[in-house]
Structure formats: C-alpha cells, structure tokens
Motif scaffolding. Structure first.
Motif, PDB file in Angstrom:
ATOM      1  N   ASN A 221      52.229  16.918  37.194  1.00 49.31           N
ATOM      2  CA  ASN A 221      50.847  17.342  36.941  1.00 49.31           C
ATOM      3  C   ASN A 221      49.892  16.173  37.193  1.00 49.31           C
ATOM      4  N   GLY A 222      48.779  16.483  37.854  1.00 52.68           N
ATOM      5  CA  GLY A 222      47.756  15.464  38.090  1.00 52.68           C
ATOM      6  C   GLY A 222      48.087  14.500  39.219  1.00 52.68           C
ATOM      7  N   ALA A 223      49.160  14.788  39.979  1.00 49.38           N
ATOM      8  CA  ALA A 223      49.580  13.879  41.057  1.00 49.38           C
ATOM      9  C   ALA A 223      48.585  13.847  42.218  1.00 49.38           C
ATOM     10  N   GLY A 224      47.782  14.928  42.344  1.00 45.49           N
ATOM     11  CA  GLY A 224      46.816  14.990  43.439  1.00 45.49           C
ATOM     12  C   GLY A 224      47.171  16.030  44.497  1.00 45.49           C
ATOM     13  N   LYS A 225      48.083  16.920  44.174  1.00 46.41           N
ATOM     14  CA  LYS A 225      48.556  17.918  45.155  1.00 46.41           C
ATOM     15  C   LYS A 225      47.417  18.854  45.585  1.00 46.41           C
ATOM     16  N   THR A 226      46.706  19.405  44.591  1.00 51.60           N
ATOM     17  CA  THR A 226      45.605  20.322  44.920  1.00 51.60           C
ATOM     18  C   THR A 226      44.487  19.579  45.639  1.00 51.60           C
ATOM     19  N   THR A 227      44.211  18.359  45.203  1.00 53.15           N
ATOM     20  CA  THR A 227      43.149  17.569  45.854  1.00 53.15           C
ATOM     21  C   THR A 227      43.510  17.321  47.320  1.00 53.15           C
TER      22      THR A 227
ATOM     23  N   HIS B  59      55.609  23.973  42.165  1.00 59.12           N
ATOM     24  CA  HIS B  59      56.158  23.248  41.011  1.00 59.12           C
ATOM     25  C   HIS B  59      57.647  23.487  40.879  1.00 59.12           C
TER      26      HIS B  59
ATOM     27  N   ILE C  35      36.715  11.583  43.333  1.00 57.62           N
ATOM     28  CA  ILE C  35      35.953  12.677  42.728  1.00 57.62           C
ATOM     29  C   ILE C  35      35.231  12.120  41.508  1.00 57.62           C
ATOM     30  N   ASN C  36      33.932  12.391  41.420  1.00 53.67           N
ATOM     31  CA  ASN C  36      33.126  11.875  40.296  1.00 53.67           C
ATOM     32  C   ASN C  36      33.389  10.386  40.053  1.00 53.67           C
TER      33      ASN C  36
ATOM     34  N   GLU D 197      50.216  26.658  44.958  1.00 57.93           N
ATOM     35  CA  GLU D 197      51.026  27.353  43.943  1.00 57.93           C
ATOM     36  C   GLU D 197      50.966  28.872  44.143  1.00 57.93           C
TER      37      GLU D 197
ATOM     38  N   ILE E 163      41.114   9.408  43.470  1.00 54.58           N
ATOM     39  CA  ILE E 163      42.179  10.392  43.191  1.00 54.58           C
ATOM     40  C   ILE E 163      43.318  10.260  44.207  1.00 54.58           C
TER      41      ILE E 163
END
Ligand SMILES: Nc1ncnc2c1ncn2[C@@H]1O[C@H](COP(=O)(O)OP(=O)(O)OP(=O)(O)O)[C@@H](O)[C@H]1O
Length: 256
Positions: free
Chosen positions: A36-42, A196, A12-13, A163, A17
C-alpha cells in the motif's frame, strides 16, 4: 513502440511520490505490484497522461503522452481507474457505448457496429442481463465489469487497469483476467495492470514491476520476481510458497 518511461519523477502537493522510474513495456500483461502506498496508482495515472510528471517522460509509441490530444490518446490507450464514479442515470449499454466516442465525430450518433461492439463487450464481461439497467444501483462488481466493458470497446492497443478485479468474486476475477489474456494472445495488446493478489499476478502476468516507496525495486519476468526472499523483503511479511498437485505454486502470507 508501446510505453517508454524515462527518469520519471512525480510530486503531488509538494510531496515526492515517484522517484526516477525508467521502464519499457511492449506487449503482454505487465503486473504492477507492491505494498500500500508504493505509488502503483500514481504510476498508472502518470502513464495515462492524467498526472504531469515533475521531470522525466512517458512516451506512447514514441510520442510524449502529454502532447497527444485527448481523442487520439483514447484511441491508443484505455484506462480503467480505481473507484470510478458516474453521477448520472444512464443504462449499462449507454455507458459502455461511451467507449466508442473517440472513434466518432462530435454529436455523431452511434452506428449499428458501435452497438454490436458494445453488446459484445457486455457479453464478454458477463453483464448481458444488465444491458438495460440504470448504472444507479449496480453492485460494486457489476459496476467494475461495466467499466472494463467500456474500456474494451475503445479498441485501443494499450489497456491500463487499476485493481480491475478488486470488487469481483473469484469466478469473475479469473474470468476478467482470462479475457484480457485472450485479447493479448489474439491481438498483441499491451495491458498494464495494478494487482494486489500475488497469485493472480503469478498466473496471468508475463512481467512484474515490483514497487515500494515510489521506486521500482524489481522489474522482469514473473517467475524471476515472485520469489519468497524478494517478496518477504518488500512486503516485510513472512511468506509460504505452496506447491499444488498440478505443479503450480501459490503464494500465501504466513498467518500471525
Ligand atoms: N493527491 C494526493 N495528495 C497527497 N498524497 C497523495 C495524493 N495521491 C497519492 N498520494 C500519496 O502517494 C503515495 C502513493 O499513492 P498511490 O495511490 O499511488 O499508492 P498505491 O501503491 O496505488 O497504494 P494502494 O495499494 O494503497 O492503492 C501514498 O503515500 C499516497 O498517500
């Protein structure tokens, strides 16, 4: 059948990721956990076809997700995103009915069956009393349950939840996850769910994907992954495993 992810890399950008992710999901409840920031949503957004991978592939029932047209994809897969906003003054019932759109022709009005299914989903998610309320002014938890109801009426075989219980009180957290578990038991649904709360993941998920820094660290049966040493290493936090009277184990961070 189900979801097959092969050598997935996502940027991304111009920032990498996700790194070389390969996973297969067939049925049941799969929890995606990690710091947080692990890439779950991505990962979830890439599975949904919303994000184009740099390389690698996501196949749904053997077909590349990005080659399936929007309407056909919505029949196969429903996504409940995080922080989803709607900028209109529709009622809860009208919004949930939008979940029936993939099953209708353009401009076709909703049938009595569509309305029955929408009311059923509204009742199951505990918001029947809000059916005629405008979506404007709903609380965070009411909103979240409405978006889940809208996904349920899509009647897809795959549910992607990002989530889904983050805004819900404890009654509705277990209520929504138990509802999804019952749907899985009744229909062979596949649910991939970012969570989470490790205790909810422990209780409701059949399998766990543990992520960190864009990579899959562990993937397997819940009881094999949610172990003290594995979690302490990935979350870089001391953990207490508490055994309850009924024999179940609860996972808590050691307070500092
Ligand atoms: N549009 C974007 N531009 C730049 N970086 C992004 C973008 N979207 C995500 N990222 C970065 O990608 C990484 C993974 O983000 P992602 O939201 O997938 O993590 P997550 O595991 O879901 O995090 P959280 O638990 O905090 O919700 C983060 O470092 C995030 O800052």
């Amino acid at each position: 059948m189900g979801i097959s992810i092969r050598n997935l890399n996502c940027t991304i950008n111009e920032t990498p990721i996700l790194h070389d992710i390969s996973l297969d999901f067939t049925s049941g409840m799969v929890g995606i956990i990690g710091p947080n920031g692990a890439g779950k949503t991505t990962l979830l957004r890439t599975i949904s076809g919303y994000l184009k991978p740099e390389s690698g592939s996501v196949e749904i029932d053997g077909i590349d997700v990005r080659k399936i047209d929007v309407k056909s994809l919505a029949k196969k897969m429903a996504l409940v995103p995080q922080n989803y906003a709607l900028e209109y003054d529709f009622t809860v019932l009208e919004t949930v009915l939008m979940g029936r759109n993939p099953h209708k022709k353009t401009f076709e009005s909703e049938s009595a069956e569509d309305i029955r299914l929408a009311r059923e989903a509204i009742a199951k998610t505990g918001i029947a009393h809000l059916e005629n309320r405008s979506v404007i002014g709903l609380s965070g938890g009411e909103w979240q349950r409405m978006i889940i109801a809208r996904a349920l009426v899509q009647q897809s075989n795959i549910l992607l939840l990002d989530e889904p219980v983050s805004n819900l009180d404890i009654k509705h957290q277990v209520g929504i996850l138990a509802l999804v578990r019952d749907l899985i038991a009744g229909s062979g649904l596949l649910c991939v769910c970012v969570l989470h709360d490790l205790n909810l993941a422990s209780h409701y998920c059949d399998q766990i994907v543990l992520m960190k820094k864009g990579r899959v660290i562990e993937y397997g049966r819940t009881e094999d992954i949610l172990k003290k040493d594995i979690l302490e290493a990935v979350y870089d936090t001391k953990i207490c495993m508490i055994r309850a009277e009924d024999g179940s184990t609860y996972i808590l961070p050691e307070m500092i």
